[in-house]
Design a protein around this motif. Structure first.
Motif, PDB file in Angstrom:
ATOM      1  N   TYR A   1     -30.279 121.792  66.711  1.00 46.84           N
ATOM      2  CA  TYR A   1     -30.501 122.425  65.411  1.00 46.84           C
ATOM      3  C   TYR A   1     -30.341 121.445  64.244  1.00 46.84           C
ATOM      4  CZ  TYR A   1     -30.343 126.860  67.927  1.00 46.84           C
ATOM      5  OH  TYR A   1     -30.597 127.908  68.789  1.00 46.84           O
ATOM      6  N   GLU A   2     -30.224 120.172  64.554  1.00 49.13           N
ATOM      7  CA  GLU A   2     -30.090 119.175  63.488  1.00 49.13           C
ATOM      8  C   GLU A   2     -31.447 118.930  62.808  1.00 49.13           C
ATOM      9  OE1 GLU A   2     -27.214 117.654  62.410  1.00 49.13           O
ATOM     10  OE2 GLU A   2     -26.299 119.145  63.735  1.00 49.13           O
ATOM     11  N   GLU A   3     -31.397 118.533  61.545  1.00 52.55           N
ATOM     12  CA  GLU A   3     -32.617 118.217  60.818  1.00 52.55           C
ATOM     13  C   GLU A   3     -32.423 116.903  60.070  1.00 52.55           C
ATOM     14  OE1 GLU A   3     -33.678 121.505  58.340  1.00 52.55           O
ATOM     15  OE2 GLU A   3     -34.038 122.859  60.031  1.00 52.55           O
ATOM     16  N   TYR A   4     -33.126 115.900  60.520  1.00 60.98           N
ATOM     17  CA  TYR A   4     -33.107 114.597  59.873  1.00 60.98           C
ATOM     18  C   TYR A   4     -34.564 114.273  59.515  1.00 60.98           C
ATOM     19  CZ  TYR A   4     -32.575 109.511  59.364  1.00 60.98           C
ATOM     20  OH  TYR A   4     -32.596 108.212  58.899  1.00 60.98           O
ATOM     21  N   GLY A   5     -34.981 114.784  58.355  1.00 60.24           N
ATOM     22  CA  GLY A   5     -36.391 114.697  58.005  1.00 60.24           C
ATOM     23  C   GLY A   5     -37.212 115.471  59.013  1.00 60.24           C
ATOM     24  N   TYR A   6     -38.205 114.827  59.583  1.00 51.13           N
ATOM     25  CA  TYR A   6     -39.051 115.472  60.591  1.00 51.13           C
ATOM     26  C   TYR A   6     -38.498 115.295  62.000  1.00 51.13           C
ATOM     27  CZ  TYR A   6     -40.764 110.690  59.875  1.00 51.13           C
ATOM     28  OH  TYR A   6     -40.837 109.341  59.662  1.00 51.13           O
ATOM     29  N   LEU A   7     -37.255 114.862  62.101  1.00 48.83           N
ATOM     30  CA  LEU A   7     -36.631 114.646  63.402  1.00 48.83           C
ATOM     31  C   LEU A   7     -35.470 115.620  63.629  1.00 48.83           C
ATOM     32  CD1 LEU A   7     -36.437 110.760  63.181  1.00 48.83           C
ATOM     33  CD2 LEU A   7     -38.133 112.087  64.448  1.00 48.83           C
ATOM     34  N   ALA A   8     -35.247 115.968  64.878  1.00 54.68           N
ATOM     35  CA  ALA A   8     -34.128 116.853  65.228  1.00 54.68           C
ATOM     36  C   ALA A   8     -32.867 116.018  65.427  1.00 54.68           C
ATOM     37  CB  ALA A   8     -34.456 117.648  66.489  1.00 54.68           C
ATOM     38  N   GLY A   9     -32.401 115.452  64.340  1.00 55.79           N
ATOM     39  CA  GLY A   9     -31.243 114.574  64.404  1.00 55.79           C
ATOM     40  C   GLY A   9     -31.661 113.116  64.475  1.00 55.79           C
ATOM     41  N   GLU A  10     -30.720 112.219  64.223  1.00 59.89           N
ATOM     42  CA  GLU A  10     -31.014 110.799  64.284  1.00 59.89           C
ATOM     43  C   GLU A  10     -31.304 110.368  65.723  1.00 59.89           C
ATOM     44  OE1 GLU A  10     -28.742 108.130  61.956  1.00 59.89           O
ATOM     45  OE2 GLU A  10     -28.154 109.664  60.490  1.00 59.89           O
ATOM     46  N   ASP A  11     -31.927 109.224  65.864  1.00 54.81           N
ATOM     47  CA  ASP A  11     -32.376 108.772  67.182  1.00 54.81           C
ATOM     48  C   ASP A  11     -31.247 108.729  68.204  1.00 54.81           C
ATOM     49  OD1 ASP A  11     -34.818 108.478  65.960  1.00 54.81           O
ATOM     50  OD2 ASP A  11     -34.785 106.289  65.931  1.00 54.81           O
ATOM     51  N   ASP A  12     -30.097 108.175  67.819  1.00 51.24           N
ATOM     52  CA  ASP A  12     -28.975 108.054  68.759  1.00 51.24           C
ATOM     53  C   ASP A  12     -28.524 109.416  69.274  1.00 51.24           C
ATOM     54  OD1 ASP A  12     -29.027 105.353  68.433  1.00 51.24           O
ATOM     55  OD2 ASP A  12     -27.248 105.229  67.158  1.00 51.24           O
ATOM     56  N   ALA A  13     -28.556 110.421  68.406  1.00 49.40           N
ATOM     57  CA  ALA A  13     -28.114 111.762  68.796  1.00 49.40           C
ATOM     58  C   ALA A  13     -29.077 112.377  69.806  1.00 49.40           C
ATOM     59  CB  ALA A  13     -27.998 112.656  67.561  1.00 49.40           C
ATOM     60  N   ARG A  14     -30.353 112.160  69.601  1.00 45.69           N
ATOM     61  CA  ARG A  14     -31.343 112.731  70.524  1.00 45.69           C
ATOM     62  C   ARG A  14     -31.309 112.023  71.873  1.00 45.69           C
ATOM     63  NH1 ARG A  14     -36.162 111.613  68.378  1.00 45.69           N
ATOM     64  NH2 ARG A  14     -35.331 110.484  66.575  1.00 45.69           N
ATOM     65  N   VAL A  15     -31.076 110.723  71.849  1.00 45.68           N
ATOM     66  CA  VAL A  15     -30.914 109.984  73.109  1.00 45.68           C
ATOM     67  C   VAL A  15     -29.661 110.460  73.834  1.00 45.68           C
ATOM     68  CG1 VAL A  15     -30.442 107.721  74.121  1.00 45.68           C
ATOM     69  CG2 VAL A  15     -32.159 107.938  72.330  1.00 45.68           C
ATOM     70  N   GLU A  16     -28.584 110.663  73.091  1.00 44.04           N
ATOM     71  CA  GLU A  16     -27.330 111.125  73.691  1.00 44.04           C
ATOM     72  C   GLU A  16     -27.510 112.482  74.370  1.00 44.04           C
ATOM     73  OE1 GLU A  16     -22.784 112.330  72.326  1.00 44.04           O
ATOM     74  OE2 GLU A  16     -24.006 111.068  71.004  1.00 44.04           O
ATOM     75  N   ASP A  17     -28.243 113.379  73.725  1.00 43.65           N
ATOM     76  CA  ASP A  17     -28.521 114.684  74.342  1.00 43.65           C
ATOM     77  C   ASP A  17     -29.246 114.516  75.672  1.00 43.65           C
ATOM     78  OD1 ASP A  17     -27.310 116.355  72.550  1.00 43.65           O
ATOM     79  OD2 ASP A  17     -29.153 117.042  71.573  1.00 43.65           O
ATOM     80  N   LEU A  18     -30.251 113.663  75.681  1.00 36.08           N
ATOM     81  CA  LEU A  18     -31.028 113.437  76.903  1.00 36.08           C
ATOM     82  C   LEU A  18     -30.146 112.876  78.008  1.00 36.08           C
ATOM     83  CD1 LEU A  18     -34.083 113.535  77.852  1.00 36.08           C
ATOM     84  CD2 LEU A  18     -34.099 111.078  77.422  1.00 36.08           C
ATOM     85  N   HIS A  19     -29.368 111.867  77.689  1.00 32.34           N
ATOM     86  CA  HIS A  19     -28.466 111.266  78.684  1.00 32.34           C
ATOM     87  C   HIS A  19     -27.452 112.287  79.196  1.00 32.34           C
ATOM     88  CE1 HIS A  19     -29.130 106.885  77.101  1.00 32.34           C
ATOM     89  NE2 HIS A  19     -30.069 107.262  77.938  1.00 32.34           N
ATOM     90  N   GLU A  20     -26.845 113.014  78.271  1.00 30.70           N
ATOM     91  CA  GLU A  20     -25.807 113.980  78.657  1.00 30.70           C
ATOM     92  C   GLU A  20     -26.344 115.008  79.638  1.00 30.70           C
ATOM     93  OE1 GLU A  20     -23.222 117.618  76.679  1.00 30.70           O
ATOM     94  OE2 GLU A  20     -23.836 115.955  75.384  1.00 30.70           O
TER      95      GLU A  20
END
Length: 306
Positions: free
Chosen positions: A49-68
């Motif tokens: 539910y994060e909003e960083y412009g047109y991204l769902a959160g900053e890059d590191d956060a989205r990578v972390e979700d995928l890894h987790e």
């Protein structure tokens, strides 16, 4: 070697993440309810539910979700909430050994195309190109067949595309077989020259897109053609090209553009598949064996799970 993920069963927990843009919250709510209808539990990514412009959160956060979610043994599948833009930004930051050592269902399309290509070519994992929770399933009046296509995750079933579902047209005659790959044209063309450049050699290439003028489709198909990607494919499938219409009076039609490049490529080609930004949207696994025949207009795709 291709790695097929384990099938799902009722009671399993699946992850819902947004590796690209923020999903529509109301649509996502209905999409999550659909997972419950399937008998699945779900775990939400921290950046969903994060909003960083047109991204769902900053890059590191989205990578972390995928890894987790890949590392979590309790998660049996990863379903993308939506597309938009952003997966190419994180592709180089992903630890593909994590994915290879923890194979599981990964499902999405559109901007997720970049991850399909990267994951398959880096790990061998079979991934699924199919409708997403907020972008498709959670919309009002979502087509029953779009929902039904998730059933392939519960029982190994080879797909035979129903020719009565849409008008399938032969563009270049012949038959072909090979692993099914591809996805969104914009993302396929953006992979060129990167470590994740789409490999089409001996493969059946599926292409779809949305909201691109014929001149833009022309530019991207020309890029793939000049790079040899269309000619190297064993066959070409054209999915849905939603709202790909001219915005100017002087324009080639979409049909003229597509026809030009598939004929130059000279590979067996069919168009009209309900795959992409359309309703219904039929999900298919990428990386598994597929066969196509333009005379019978048949498409067979092997099951993507074990």
């Amino acid at each position: 070697m291709a790695i097929k993920p384990e099938r799902l069963k009722k009671g399993d927990t699946v992850a819902v993440i947004a590796p690209a843009s923020p999903p529509n919250k109301e649509n996502l709510k209905r999409g999550l309810a659909f997972l419950t209808e399937l008998g699945l539990n779900y775990k939400l990514g921290k950046s969903l539910y994060e909003e960083y412009g047109y991204l769902a959160g900053e890059d590191d956060a989205r990578v972390e979700d995928l890894h987790e979610m890949f590392l979590d043994d309790g998660i049996k599948a990863i379903i993308c909430a939506g597309g938009g833009y952003g997966t190419a930004r994180i592709a180089a930051s992903i630890d593909y050994d994590v994915i290879k050592k923890n194979p599981k269902v990964f499902w999405g399309y559109s901007d997720i195309t970049f991850l399909h290509t990267a994951i398959r070519q880096q790990t061998g994992l079979i991934t699924f190109h199919g409708p997403m929770l907020a972008s498709d399933i959670g919309k009002e009046g979502a087509h029953p067949l779009s929902k039904e296509t998730f059933r392939q995750l519960f029982q190994p079933t080879d797909l035979k595309y129903d020719p009565d579902l849409s008008h399938i047209e032969e563009l270049v005659g012949g038959s072909a077989e090979g692993p099914l790959v591809g996805g969104n044209l914009s993302l396929l063309s953006s992979s060129m020259g990167t470590p994740f450049e789409i490999d089409t050699k001996g493969k059946i290439l599926l292409i779809e897109d949305i909201n691109e003028e014929p001149r833009a489709v022309d530019r991207m198909l020309n890029q793939l053609y000049m790079a040899g990607k269309l000619q190297e494919a064993s066959g070409i499938l054209m999915g849905d090209f939603n709202n790909c219409v001219p915005e100017r009076d002087l324009s080639l039609s979409l049909e003229e553009v597509i026809g030009h490049y598939v004929k130059l490529a000279g590979r067996p080609a069919l168009k009209g598949f309900k795959m992409g930004h359309c309703s219904p949207h039929i999900g298919v696994p990428f990386g598994v064996a597929a066969k196509m025949d333009t005379k019978t207009k048949n498409l067979y795709v092997e099951s993507g799970i074990k």
